[in-house]
Structure formats: structure tokens, C-alpha cells
Design an enzyme around this catalytic site. Structure first.
Site, PDB file in Angstrom:
ATOM      1  N   SER A   1       0.790  -1.239   0.000  1.00  0.00           N
ATOM      2  CA  SER A   1       0.000   0.000   0.000  1.00  0.00           C
ATOM      3  C   SER A   1       0.820   1.286   0.000  1.00  0.00           C
ATOM      4  CB  SER A   1      -0.948   0.009   1.202  1.00  0.00           C
ATOM      5  OG  SER A   1      -2.023  -0.863   0.983  1.00  0.00           O
TER       6      SER A   1
ATOM      7  N   LYS B 244       0.069   3.833  -2.663  1.00  0.00           N
ATOM      8  CA  LYS B 244      -0.958   4.879  -2.590  1.00  0.00           C
ATOM      9  C   LYS B 244      -0.378   6.279  -2.483  1.00  0.00           C
ATOM     10  CE  LYS B 244      -4.178   1.496  -0.859  1.00  0.00           C
ATOM     11  NZ  LYS B 244      -4.527   0.662   0.294  1.00  0.00           N
TER      12      LYS B 244
ATOM     13  N   SER C  70      -5.912   3.443   4.443  1.00  0.00           N
ATOM     14  CA  SER C  70      -5.361   2.610   3.374  1.00  0.00           C
ATOM     15  C   SER C  70      -6.458   1.844   2.634  1.00  0.00           C
ATOM     16  CB  SER C  70      -4.314   1.622   3.925  1.00  0.00           C
ATOM     17  OG  SER C  70      -3.471   1.159   2.897  1.00  0.00           O
TER      18      SER C  70
END
Length: 369
Positions: free
Chosen positions: A59, A62, A115
Site C-alpha cells: 500500500s 498509494k 489505506s
């Protein structure tokens, strides 16, 4: 470019009362398969462990999703209607509902703090028209930043073929993210309530490490624990990246502690600082001041000496001259390696009236005590 002169900036660094190299200055051992500690001011890598190997990044992806979205021109207040294909993503989620309306701002907070994998799809679909076009933009942005060991296949970081980066590339991305005020503000937020949702940041370093200012956690079973963080103390901002790190909180704490103990912020230039002048032909004024185009603070040890080399595009200017026009660069070197570059700009606007001037003259050293 024509190199006209250089100055060795020595002595001014000798006042730093930092620990000498040796056992106290030894870099820590870390659990991460790949790790990097970077000076945010210059992009200089202070510590590296297998920093260029391509790995899954989970993640932390992102960060690029948020950066591309914020650079897309869409308003944070824009109401986004959630499409069915953006819902039901596996892993961490905002549990978006088809047809629900939510602001882009809330999606970005949900993306970086909670997230949300569905938030990533919604952000990409909103700002890119389609998720696929948005991912193309992510890859183009990575190329622009010089992230040579990076490829994105989705906006959320779920394991996929052709989705990877390196610790060094992610540090480069983090540096750019810190320069985006909105992104930096979101990534540094501990908790916020927007609409009916409350988002709490997964980054425990915001609570545990003094001076932490973000940025993003990540985890999948294949990628392991991934973490991109930044911390700021006494004018020095450091970026830390670990990939596949079982003890990522401890790794970042140890690397930050080492970095702040061994390096200190040294201002090398200030935006608008006049360093010399160039002759102007055909102008109301015979000369035009030359200024540094940005601030520069570098992480340096007491032993390191900095050389500033001034490179000018031309030996003189022709009127009219517009203030802020780039006329060259100042290049900084440490240990004979390039540290950073700053633009040199015209400090005045000069109207088109004939005049004569002299050659380039240095006004003063650009290193502040």
C-alpha cells in the site's frame, strides 16, 4: 553550459559539534530486505541496503495514487459518485457503497490514513476517467521522477504482475510527496472525521517518534511489511523506506536516530540570495544581479566540505531581461560527488535601452553560518 568559477566552502562546517565517525556513528543493522535513508533537502542517500532491487511495495503504492490525483486538477470538494466496480476490493477498505456520494478529499484521507483499497479505485476512476488510464498516468509520473525500477499495475498496491518498485525509488517519490503541501498535510494527520467516517492513521510512528511527519504503511503476505516515513528535527528532514521489513517500526526508529545523530542541517542557499551580476547589453541598467532560485538545506557531517560551482548559460545578457529568468545553475559537490543543483536567475527586470557593463563578479559566498 560554461563553467565560470567555483568556490570551496570550507571551515563554515567545522563548528558542528557532532559525534566523530566510529562506533557511535556506525549505521544500524535493520531487518528490512531493502532500506534507504535519504536527505529530503537534497535527495542524497545517507544509508542504503539493497536499495535498487525491485520488490513488492503493497500500500505504499498509494503515495503515487494520491500525488497523481492531487496533480490532476480535480477539486478536493468534488463530489464523487461511487461506481459499482470501485467497491468490494479485498483487504483494507472504506466499505464504499455503489451510488454513494463522497468528496474527493474524504477519499484521499481514507486512501492515506485507513489505506482503503476501494478508495484507491474510486480516486483513480474519478481523476483518471478510468482506473486503467489513471495507472498509465502513475507510470508516466514515475518516469518523470526518474523512478527507473518502478512499475504500477493498480492504484492500491495489491500484489500483481508488473507491480513493483525499489527502496530508492520510493524515497524519491516520498520527497516529491513532501513538496506537495496538501499531500504532506494528509499524510501527517493522525485522525480526522469527514462526513460520517472517522479515519485514523495506520502509521504508528506519528505517535511513537518525535518529529515524524508521515507518510504511508503497507502490507501484503507476499510483500511483507513496507513502510515509507519522514521525520523532521532542527531544520533537517529525513526520509526512510523499508521493504519486506519484519521489524519496520524499529528499523525506522534506528535509522532516524542514526541520521539525526550523525548529520545536521546546513543552509547552503536562500531563495533570492544575490551571488553576483552579469553585464546587460542594450538595457537601462548596465548589469543585472544573479540570484539563487530556491532555498537549499543539506544534511552534512562535520568532516564534509562543500564545493559550489557556478555555471552560466551566457557570459552576458541582452535586454530586455525579465526578472526570474534562469541564467544558469549552481552545482554543489560533497566528497567530489554532486549533491544538488539550484537555478540561478535574473534578479531584476531590465528594460530595452542601450547600456554597457562589465563582466560577472561574485558578490559573496553562498554558504551561511
Amino acid at each position: 553550459m560554461k563553467r565560470l568559477f567555483s568556490i570551496l566552502l570550507a571551515g563554515a562546517l567545522a563548528w558542528c559539534s557532532l559525534p566523530a565517525a566510529g562506533a557511535e556513528g556506525a549505521a544500524p543493522n535493520v531487518s528490512a530486505a531493502s532500506a534507504v535513508l535519504m536527505d529530503a533537502g537534497t535527495g542524497r542517500v545517507l544509508y542504503e541496503k539493497d536499495g535498487h532491487t525491485r520488490r513488492l511495495i503493497a500500500s505504499t503504492t498509494k503515495l503515487m495514487t494520491a500525488l497523481v490525483a492531487l496533480e490532476s486538477g480535480h477539486s478536493l470538494d468534488e463530489a464523487v459518485t461511487v461506481a459499482p466496480q470501485w467497491t468490494g476490493a479485498e483487504g483494507s477498505s472504506l466499505y464504499l457503497r455503489p451510488g454513494e456520494e463522497i468528496t474527493l478529499e474524504a477519499l484521499l484521507y481514507g486512501l492515506l490514513l485507513r489505506s482503503g483499497n476501494d478508495a484507491a479505485l474510486a480516486v483513480a476512476g474519478c481523476c483518471g476517467g478510468t482506473v486503467e488510464r489513471f495507472v498509465d498516468r502513475m507510470n508516466r509520473r514515475a518516469q518523470e521522477l526518474g523512478m527507473l525500477n518502478t512499475s504500477f499495475a493498480n492504484p492500491n498496491g495489491l500484489d500483481a504482475e508488473g507491480h513493483y518498485s525499489s527502496a530508492c525509488d520510493m524515497a524519491v517519490l516520498a520527497r516529491t510527496c513532501l513538496e506537495n503541501e496538501t499531500l504532506a498535510k494528509i499524510a501527517a494527520t493522525k485522525s480526522i472525521t469527514l462526513g460520517t467516517r472517522t479515519f485514523t492513521n495506520h502509521n504508528k510512528l506519528l505517535w511513537r517518534y518525535e518529529g515524524c511527519v508521515g507518510l504511508k504503511t503497507g502490507y501484503t503476505e507476499k510483500a511483507g511489511r513496507t513502510l515509507v516515513s519522514a521525520a523532521r528535527r532542527d531544520g533537517l528532514t529525513l526520509i526512510c523506506v523499508t521493504l519486506n521489513a519484519p521489524s519496520d517500526w524499529a528499523d525506522h526508529t534506528a535509522l532516524f536516530d542514526w541520521g539525526f545523530a550523525c548529520y545536521q542541517a546546513r543552509p547552503l542557499a536562500g531563495a533570492g540570495e544575490r551571488v553576483g551580476q552579469l553585464p546587460v547589453s542594450g538595457g537601462l541598467a548596465p548589469v543585472c544581479p544573479v540570484e539563487t532560485g530556491a532555498d537549499l538545506v543539506a544534511a552534512l557531517t562535520p568532516e564534509e566540505r562543500v564545493e559550489a560551482v557556478y555555471e552560466l548559460d551566457e557570459a552576458s545578457l541582452a535586454a530586455p531581461v525579465v526578472r526570474g529568468t534562469q541564467v544558469g545553475e549552481v552545482v554543489y559537490y560533497v566528497n567530489s560527488k554532486e549533491l544538488a543543483r539550484l537555478p540561478l536567475t535574473a534578479g531584476w527586470s531590465v528594460s530595452d535601452i542601450r547600456a554597457q557593463g562589465g563582466g560577472f563578479r561574485l558578490w559573496r559566498s553562498v554558504c551561511k553560518n
